[in-house]
Design a protein around this motif. Structure first.
Motif, PDB file in Angstrom:
ATOM      1  N   ASP A  19       0.812  -1.228   0.000  1.00 37.18           N
ATOM      2  CA  ASP A  19       0.000   0.000   0.000  1.00 37.18           C
ATOM      3  C   ASP A  19       0.845   1.279   0.000  1.00 37.18           C
ATOM      4  OD1 ASP A  19      -2.281  -1.689   0.289  1.00 37.18           O
ATOM      5  OD2 ASP A  19      -1.953  -1.753   2.452  1.00 37.18           O
TER       6      ASP A  19
ATOM      7  N   GLY B 190     -10.074  -3.268   3.495  1.00 32.91           N
ATOM      8  CA  GLY B 190      -8.707  -2.798   3.273  1.00 32.91           C
ATOM      9  C   GLY B 190      -8.628  -1.807   2.123  1.00 32.91           C
ATOM     10  N   GLY B 193      -9.211  -3.340  -1.343  1.00 36.17           N
ATOM     11  CA  GLY B 193     -10.333  -4.262  -1.491  1.00 36.17           C
ATOM     12  C   GLY B 193     -11.268  -3.979  -2.653  1.00 36.17           C
ATOM     13  N   THR B 287      -9.184   5.865  13.005  1.00 35.94           N
ATOM     14  CA  THR B 287      -8.047   5.136  12.452  1.00 35.94           C
ATOM     15  C   THR B 287      -6.900   5.187  13.454  1.00 35.94           C
ATOM     16  OG1 THR B 287      -7.202   7.091  11.302  1.00 35.94           O
ATOM     17  CG2 THR B 287      -8.669   5.631  10.061  1.00 35.94           C
ATOM     18  N   GLY B 293      -7.712   2.272   5.749  1.00 36.35           N
ATOM     19  CA  GLY B 293      -8.202   0.941   6.081  1.00 36.35           C
ATOM     20  C   GLY B 293      -7.770   0.486   7.464  1.00 36.35           C
ATOM     21  N   GLN B 294      -6.850   1.211   8.062  1.00 40.08           N
ATOM     22  CA  GLN B 294      -6.373   0.839   9.399  1.00 40.08           C
ATOM     23  C   GLN B 294      -7.197   1.578  10.436  1.00 40.08           C
ATOM     24  OE1 GLN B 294      -2.204   1.712   8.620  1.00 40.08           O
ATOM     25  NE2 GLN B 294      -1.733  -0.481   8.450  1.00 40.08           N
ATOM     26  N   GLY B 313       1.718  -7.905   5.769  1.00 43.09           N
ATOM     27  CA  GLY B 313       0.746  -7.236   6.627  1.00 43.09           C
ATOM     28  C   GLY B 313       1.378  -6.861   7.957  1.00 43.09           C
TER      29      GLY B 313
END
Ligand code: SF4
Lengths: 197, 465
Positions: A19, B190, B193, B287, B293-294, B313
């Motif tokens: 990412d 995520g 996604g 977040t 996404g976190q 990850g």
């Protein structure tokens, strides 16, 4: 000049993180340019430099073996976030001609292709093998063959990657997409007449 | 049987030459100062004119200071702003410049002025163009090369994306908002996604949202990797648009509404896949990491990288927590806050400001905390001032600014100092997004207001009566 790309064999650098977003590739404060020049200075700026501007020796792009590298091997979902085309411009300005990742964010992939920076999405297993091989031998020559649609390196598999056939053809032949669209003037005019409010 | 996305797509295909992507006609092109200069330069070099200046609208938002006008900008920013003025003038494109009452963040002013309408295709050199999908328009961000394509031909080259249904069942509980829905979705799927997809948001919770809440959700579709997010138009949509300056009027309005009613996905139309969330189970979200996404429920604790399912990850999570200076297992509640930013194209509209001001009415921004309130547009600012919201924020000790992107992207001088932690209603918590070394916690306007008045991350429900 429309960009052109056929095949490239060069050294590669690994940035393993998943990412990696466009704000890391080129932070927003470097987006105040009104041309495409001078963006290499901002490439991965926050990761490359300490707060006082001195280079961070441990960052992969600052290591001696990074000199002359033209391929970036990055973790999955490379280029997520903003639509800024400054991201591929900065990578090109930094000497890169291809990025290899398990997959790319959609807008980045399109922007890269339009500028002759090849986004090669290879299978995660092949990607892991390539990263491991580069860890063994940072000088390993890696080939990105757009014509054949494969990434290969000494001792590795032929790792296939798919590219939109139109974008691929434009890059292989150096075709200008804007010129191609302009040639559709009659079709566009017909559409406009048919849909006039 | 077609989905909303398929219907809009089919209606905009100009040509599909063999082997090439579809040539898609663009109804509305929004332009701002940061991603357009190089595109105008391409047209100038090649002696091309803008094909449809009347389908193009420009505004100043990213680089424009939120106080002090052009003078307050740095040289590069001022040059960019002046260049946009020159480029739009030379090409006959309407521009909302510093002095225009219509000026504001590009994704706030499009809907506000009725430019954004159901069934349209809309592009902008900006990834949050997905915002406009709240009206049932196919709206997506493009790069600068494509900005030149659209200026010169009013078309883009596109492959048809996958169509992903995101169904939000149930009803939100008090204190839980549209922002929490989208942060919960992103925590689930995520940031990659939705790659290759276009979302359509369906379900009871979406139907119950007002247009501003729907915009908040569609806005952050891109944070899941989807280029666009759509909500089918309904009476809520039409009521919002009725009477707006650029919306159809009179008989044309009736015709438009009749057409818009044909747009929603046909019953039984197939999506490539579906994701389902239950709104009634959601809590306010924050977040903890360095991508949207976190995120986690505000009452939860920071996850442990040791529990990550794979090495990549784990490495990403470790890096994120290191940057955020958070420890695994730590609660977010009670974490001290330096700055609160209420603004951005995600949450800077009137309902956002109302929600935050209600929580702040009669309270004070905690000592040592700086709160910046930046309305999404000059029209939002005027409407808020007419209701007295500015006085509530000012009385609480917050800073009330002119409209713009401001600290969402930190290009105009509004930014965090290194190490500062902000609770922000914007959309990206990437490293350094709000200023080099700054740390961002994304949250709803309610949660941001609660952090402002308590000086730490606080569950807004504990301050609501
Ligand atoms: S407010 Fe932030 S996300 Fe929205 S357009 Fe401006 S910079 Fe982009």
């Amino acid at each position: 000049m429309p960009p052109q790309f056929t095949t490239l064999t060069a050294r590669a650098i690994v940035l393993p993180h998943a990412d990696i977003d466009t704000d890391q590739i080129i932070p927003a404060r470097f987006l105040k340019v009104t041309d495409r020049q001078g963006l290499a200075e901002g490439l991965f700026h926050a990761w490359r430099r300490n707060a006082d501007g001195t280079p961070r020796a441990e960052f992969p792009l600052n290591r001696p073996e990074a000199a002359g590298a033209e391929i970036l091997v990055a973790g999955p979902n490379f280029g997520c976030g903003s639509s800024r085309e400054h991201a591929p411009w900065a990578l090109l300005g930094g000497g890169f001609r291809a990025v290899i990742s398990p997959y790319f964010a959609d807008i980045f992939r399109g922007n890269a292709l339009k500028n002759g920076l090849v986004p090669a999405a290879i299978a995660p297993e092949a990607h892991a093998a390539l990263a491991a091989a580069l860890e063994q031998d940072p000088a390993l020559p890696v080939t990105v063959d757009l014509q054949a649609g494969v990434v290969r390196w000494p001792g590795g598999p032929n790792a296939p990657f798919a590219t939109d056939p139109f974008a691929r053809d434009c890059l292989l032949r150096g075709v200008d997409e804007l010129g191609w669209l302009l040639a559709l003037h009659p079709e566009i005019t017909a559409y406009e007449h048919a849909h006039a409010a | 049987m077609r989905t909303l996305f398929q219907k809009i797509w089919d209606a905009h295909v100009v040509a599909e030459p063999p082997g090439a992507p579809a040539v898609l006609y663009i109804d509305l092109h929004l332009v701002h100062e940061v991603t357009s200069p190089q595109a105008f330069a391409v047209l100038a070099e090649r002696g091309l004119r803008v094909r449809q200046p009347g389908r193009t609208v420009a505004t100043m938002d990213h680089s424009l200071p939120t106080r002090g006008g052009y003078e307050a900008a740095d040289d590069a920013g001022r040059k960019q702003l002046h260049l946009l003025a020159a480029n739009t003038r030379a090409n006959g494109i309407p521009l909302h410049d510093l002095d225009s009452p219509g000026r504001g963040i590009v994704h706030v002013i499009g809907p506000e002025q009725g430019h954004t309408q159901p069934g349209m295709t809309i592009v902008c050199g900006d990834s949050h163009t997905s915002t406009h999908g709240a009206f049932g328009a196919l709206a997506f961000g493009i790069g600068t090369t494509e900005v030149a394509h659209v200026l010169a031909t009013q078309c883009v080259l596109q492959r048809r994306a996958k169509n992903i249904e995101v169904r939000i069942d149930g009803r939100l509980r008090p204190g839980v908002t549209a922002k929490d829905i989208i942060l919960a979705l992103l925590a689930r799927i995520g940031v990659g996604g939705g790659t290759g997809g276009v979302f359509e948001y369906t379900g009871e919770a979406i139907r119950a949202l007002d247009m501003e809440g729907r915009m908040t959700i569609c806005n952050m579709s891109i944070e899941g990797g989807a280029r666009a997010g759509l909500v089918a138009p309904d009476d809520t949509t039409f009521a919002y648009l009725a009477g707006r300056a650029h919306a159809p009027q009179g008989a044309a309005w009736d015709q438009a509404v009749a057409h818009w009613r044909t747009l929603p996905s046909d019953p039984g139309a197939a999506y490539d896949r579906s994701v389902v969330l239950d709104a009634s189970e959601l809590e306010p979200m924050v977040t903890f990491g360095t991508n949207p996404g976190q995120g986690m429920p505000i009452t939860g604790s920071v996850p442990d990288p040791a529990h990550a399912t794979d090495a990549a990850g784990r490495a990403s999570l470790e890096k994120a927590l290191g940057y955020m200076r958070l420890a695994p297992g730590q609660p977010m509640l009670g974490h001290p806050v330096d700055v609160v930013f209420l603004g951005s194209c995600t949450n800077s509209r009137l309902t956002d400001l109302r929600a935050a001001s209600r929580m702040m009415d009669g309270r004070r921004v905690a000592p040592g905390v700086r709160m910046m309130v930046v309305p999404g547009s000059q029209a939002v600012k005027a409407a808020a001032e007419a209701e007295g919201l500015d006085r509530i924020f000012l009385a609480a000790g917050a800073d009330w600014r002119e409209s713009g992107c401001s600290m969402c992207i930190a290009m105009n001088g509004d930014q965090l100092a290194p190490g500062q932690l902000a609770v922000s209603t914007s959309n990206r918590n990437f490293e350094g997004r709000q200023g080099a070394g700054g740390r961002t916690v994304l949250a709803s306007p309610l949660t941001a207001a609660a952090a402002a008045v308590t000086g730490c991350i606080t569950d807004p429900r504990t301050l609501m009566n």
